[in-house]
Design a protein around this motif. Structure first.
Motif, PDB file in Angstrom:
ATOM      1  N   LYS A 151       0.826  -1.206   0.000  1.00 25.72           N
ATOM      2  CA  LYS A 151       0.000   0.000   0.000  1.00 25.72           C
ATOM      3  C   LYS A 151       0.864   1.262   0.000  1.00 25.72           C
ATOM      4  O   LYS A 151       1.909   1.312   0.637  1.00 25.72           O
ATOM      5  CB  LYS A 151      -0.913   0.027   1.218  1.00 25.72           C
ATOM      6  N   THR A 152       0.390   2.278  -0.705  1.00 25.51           N
ATOM      7  CA  THR A 152       1.084   3.553  -0.741  1.00 25.51           C
ATOM      8  C   THR A 152       0.936   4.275   0.600  1.00 25.51           C
ATOM      9  O   THR A 152       0.220   3.822   1.494  1.00 25.51           O
ATOM     10  CB  THR A 152       0.540   4.431  -1.881  1.00 25.51           C
ATOM     11  N   ALA A 153       1.586   5.425   0.729  1.00 24.50           N
ATOM     12  CA  ALA A 153       1.688   6.116   2.018  1.00 24.50           C
ATOM     13  C   ALA A 153       0.361   6.636   2.550  1.00 24.50           C
ATOM     14  O   ALA A 153       0.157   6.721   3.754  1.00 24.50           O
ATOM     15  CB  ALA A 153       2.682   7.274   1.896  1.00 24.50           C
ATOM     16  N   GLY A 154      -0.543   7.014   1.642  1.00 22.78           N
ATOM     17  CA  GLY A 154      -1.807   7.579   2.094  1.00 22.78           C
ATOM     18  C   GLY A 154      -1.701   9.044   2.459  1.00 22.78           C
ATOM     19  O   GLY A 154      -2.270   9.495   3.450  1.00 22.78           O
ATOM     20  N   ALA A 155      -0.982   9.821   1.634  1.00 25.22           N
ATOM     21  CA  ALA A 155      -0.826  11.265   1.856  1.00 25.22           C
ATOM     22  C   ALA A 155      -0.795  11.939   0.489  1.00 25.22           C
ATOM     23  O   ALA A 155       0.247  12.008  -0.154  1.00 25.22           O
ATOM     24  CB  ALA A 155       0.441  11.568   2.645  1.00 25.22           C
ATOM     25  N   PHE A 156      -1.931  12.452   0.046  1.00 21.11           N
ATOM     26  CA  PHE A 156      -2.112  12.883  -1.340  1.00 21.11           C
ATOM     27  C   PHE A 156      -2.053  14.391  -1.541  1.00 21.11           C
ATOM     28  O   PHE A 156      -1.569  14.862  -2.551  1.00 21.11           O
ATOM     29  CB  PHE A 156      -3.473  12.397  -1.851  1.00 21.11           C
ATOM     30  N   THR A 157      -2.565  15.150  -0.593  1.00 20.26           N
ATOM     31  CA  THR A 157      -2.828  16.562  -0.824  1.00 20.26           C
ATOM     32  C   THR A 157      -1.565  17.416  -0.958  1.00 20.26           C
ATOM     33  O   THR A 157      -0.493  17.045  -0.474  1.00 20.26           O
ATOM     34  CB  THR A 157      -3.677  17.121   0.332  1.00 20.26           C
ATOM     35  N   ASP A 158      -1.739  18.586  -1.584  1.00 17.12           N
ATOM     36  CA  ASP A 158      -0.671  19.580  -1.591  1.00 17.12           C
ATOM     37  C   ASP A 158      -0.471  20.116  -0.173  1.00 17.12           C
ATOM     38  O   ASP A 158      -1.372  20.032   0.673  1.00 17.12           O
ATOM     39  CB  ASP A 158      -1.023  20.744  -2.514  1.00 17.12           C
TER      40      ASP A 158
END
Length: 345
Positions: free
Chosen positions: A277-284
């Motif tokens: 699974k990816t980190a789970g932190a998408f936003t700018d």
């Protein structure tokens, strides 16, 4: 004092380089530098800008009430650091950091509940020395080559820098690998960058236009106040597209623009996702300087997949799970890459 300014300048530059596309530096004016005021300043910056209170169901006023007495009681930098760290730990967000100008206190990441650990499940040096039959490095963060005579490989560590760089070098990569029967696209150590670059590169593997993400950003004092949502589409880009099988590799280190790229790539029918699974932190994010000189980073948006769901704090789960063990990586073995190669043979 000069040494402290130099260290702070280095931290500021690092923050600006390390985070996603829409960054800005907000430097506080000369104000009360008490521990209590530093706490208030940090709390207020999150209150006015953080985009995920509703997604995470956080009562930020309650956090203020519980932590203010601790800040008022703090007498040292170490005690203040502990209070601020506890405050943002509630948010459990890998995009939130506190950078100090103290070698003793170092820094704090909310999602990790401490210092960001070194990656142990991937080492590109192993890939380059043990698996690639040829490799062309445009920079330390961008390169392409072959795992076998007919299986290509692309490694991109970030989407930072000029957009034109990625346009030019993706042409080189796609042209060089056009005759292969499949490509492994490796972003297992991806540290973020521009979502526009994410969209463009994913388009080099696309055959049709599809929604892959929506995003909106805080634009008012209310936790529910956002600008109009933006729809992001992946669609064919460049002079040609590679539509043969592609395997995308990720880990929990894959963050930010690496994750929006994953969103986009998974809308392409020819892409299979393998890894963890990816980190789970998408936003700018934005960076803000507190009165005492410490730097905090604040996520300002609400980014969602094409299904309308938020994956903040969750990450994107691969279709096929595979995680390298630390001992294997140390011994020069990359079992996840071997699995990807086997599926393309």
């Amino acid at each position: 004092m000069k040494k402290q300014i130099t260290v702070l300048a280095t931290i500021l530059m690092g923050v600006l380089i390390s985070f996603t596309s829409c960054q800005e530096m907000m430097v506080a004016p000369e104000v009360d530098n008490s521990n209590e005021n530093n706490f208030r300043q940090m709390w207020q910056k999150f209150d006015s800008h953080y985009g995920l209170f509703l997604v995470k169901n956080i009562d930020w006023n309650k956090v203020y009430t519980s932590h203010l007495p601790m800040a008022q009681a703090a007498r040292t930098d170490a005690e203040l650091f502990s209070v601020l760290s506890s405050t943002v730990h509630v948010l459990d967000d890998k995009h939130i950091n506190i950078y100090t100008n103290s070698p003793e206190l170092t820094d704090y990441n909310s999602g990790e509940n401490g210092h960001i650990p070194a990656q142990e499940d991937f080492d590109f040096k192993v890939v380059r020395e043990k698996y690639l039959t040829e490799y062309h490095a445009e920079t330390d963060d961008f390169g392409y080559g072959k795992l076998t005579s007919d299986i290509g490989y692309i490694h991109i560590k970030s989407f930072q820098g000029e957009f034109s760089f990625y346009e030019k070098n993706m042409v080189k990569a796609i042209d060089a690998l056009a005759s292969t029967k499949g490509i492994v696209f490796d972003i297992r150590d991806h540290k973020g960058g521009s979502d526009q670059v994410s969209k463009y590169i994913a388009g080099r593997f696309s055959s049709s236009k599809k929604l892959f993400m929506t995003s909106r950003k805080r634009n008012g004092p209310g936790h529910d106040q956002f600008d109009t949502a933006v729809n992001w589409y992946v669609e064919p880009t460049g002079k040609s597209q590679y539509t043969k099988p592609v395997i995308l590799l990720t880990t929990s280190t894959t963050i930010s623009a690496g994750e929006t790229f994953t969103f986009a790539m998974l809308e392409n029918a020819n892409v299979t996702h393998i890894g963890t699974k990816t980190a789970g932190a998408f936003t700018d994010v934005i960076a803000h300087q507190l009165p005492n000189g410490w730097i905090i980073t604040v996520g300002v948006g609400d980014y969602r997949g094409s299904d309308g769901k938020s994956y903040e704090g969750i990450g994107i789960t691969p279709k096929i799970s595979s995680e390298n063990k630390k001992v294997d990586v140390i011994n020069g073995v990359d079992k996840t890459l071997e699995l990807a190669r086997q599926r393309l043979e």
